[in-house]
Design an enzyme around this catalytic site. Sequence first.
Site, PDB file in Angstrom:
ATOM      1  N   GLU A 200       0.827  -1.215   0.000  1.00  0.00           N
ATOM      2  CA  GLU A 200       0.000   0.000   0.000  1.00  0.00           C
ATOM      3  C   GLU A 200       0.862   1.267   0.000  1.00  0.00           C
ATOM      4  O   GLU A 200       0.583   2.215  -0.736  1.00  0.00           O
ATOM      5  CB  GLU A 200      -0.928   0.023   1.224  1.00  0.00           C
ATOM      6  CG  GLU A 200      -1.913  -1.129   1.303  1.00  0.00           C
ATOM      7  CD  GLU A 200      -2.917  -1.165   0.161  1.00  0.00           C
ATOM      8  OE1 GLU A 200      -3.030  -0.171  -0.576  1.00  0.00           O
ATOM      9  OE2 GLU A 200      -3.572  -2.213  -0.007  1.00  0.00           O
TER      10      GLU A 200
ATOM     11  N   ASN B  57       0.996   3.844  -3.090  1.00  0.00           N
ATOM     12  CA  ASN B  57       0.647   5.261  -2.900  1.00  0.00           C
ATOM     13  C   ASN B  57       1.722   6.176  -3.499  1.00  0.00           C
ATOM     14  O   ASN B  57       1.401   7.195  -4.122  1.00  0.00           O
ATOM     15  CB  ASN B  57       0.497   5.585  -1.412  1.00  0.00           C
ATOM     16  CG  ASN B  57      -0.906   5.306  -0.895  1.00  0.00           C
ATOM     17  OD1 ASN B  57      -1.792   4.947  -1.663  1.00  0.00           O
ATOM     18  ND2 ASN B  57      -1.104   5.472   0.399  1.00  0.00           N
TER      19      ASN B  57
ATOM     20  N   ARG C 265     -10.630   2.987  -7.066  1.00  0.00           N
ATOM     21  CA  ARG C 265      -9.799   2.706  -5.904  1.00  0.00           C
ATOM     22  C   ARG C 265     -10.661   2.922  -4.656  1.00  0.00           C
ATOM     23  O   ARG C 265     -11.569   3.729  -4.654  1.00  0.00           O
ATOM     24  CB  ARG C 265      -8.562   3.608  -5.899  1.00  0.00           C
ATOM     25  CG  ARG C 265      -7.676   3.370  -7.119  1.00  0.00           C
ATOM     26  CD  ARG C 265      -6.342   4.030  -6.966  1.00  0.00           C
ATOM     27  NE  ARG C 265      -5.638   3.521  -5.798  1.00  0.00           N
ATOM     28  CZ  ARG C 265      -5.027   2.350  -5.767  1.00  0.00           C
ATOM     29  NH1 ARG C 265      -5.004   1.575  -6.826  1.00  0.00           N
ATOM     30  NH2 ARG C 265      -4.419   1.955  -4.671  1.00  0.00           N
TER      31      ARG C 265
END
Lengths: 115, 147
Positions: free
Chosen positions: B46, B50, B103
Amino acid sequence: MTIIHSVHRQSVHVRIKGDLDLKTADALRESLDQLIDRYRDKDLVLDLEDVAFMDSSGLGVILGRYRRLAQQGRRLRLEGVRPAVKVVLELAGIDSIMSISDSADGRPTAPQPQS
Amino acid sequence: MVNRVQMRFLSLADNVGLARVAVAALAGQARFTLSDIEEIKVAVSEAVSNAVIHGYQGRPDGWIQVEVTLDDAGIEILVEDWGVGIADIQKAREPGHSADPERMGLGFVFMESFMHGLEVESALGEGTRVHMRRFVTWSGELSRDVQ
């Protein structure tokens, strides 16, 4: 990631092999959307037995396909879900909106009503 | 036991898997369970995703650095980019916060849930640093101590 699909009377079964993350999300989305558009009267079953890893990028693809299908009165079911993937699905609350079967026993878990 | 690893790679989606597998291999040197390691992998995935998506907005030529420190207490992971930065960190950490409807805006939620500490520093135009920790839990030893 590879996907293999088979067409059944009421559903299209898709066996996915590989990690579902940022690298594979676009290709998975495109493939699943093609199947959803091609077989317009069928539900979608995703077999995740060979998916060892999933993060929010993979989850987003699944949820997006669930929404598309739900708008058309069709269903999405997940089968063969491994424990590591199930933790991610549960944390996102996916288990409360769609049917999920574990890889171990294959028994479907009915969606739990949201509180 | 102390070990440290530093990796620097380009902001390519292909490198997300590389980062999490490398961190998982290092975490395997400590007394984490397999499910602990699976959760650490999600958190790393993650944070690096990002940086690729938001930090560099899909640009493939930015640098991402992952620094991992392992000791008997657990693992510390620092993921740093030099991209656009985050305007409102608090808002970015809220569940469901995402400009892209595909998302889910769960990246920070997963990082917080799967780790035992998460700090985010960011400055617009300078970049973002995500610092995460996870401690080894000693359930077996604790049970024996209690006996």
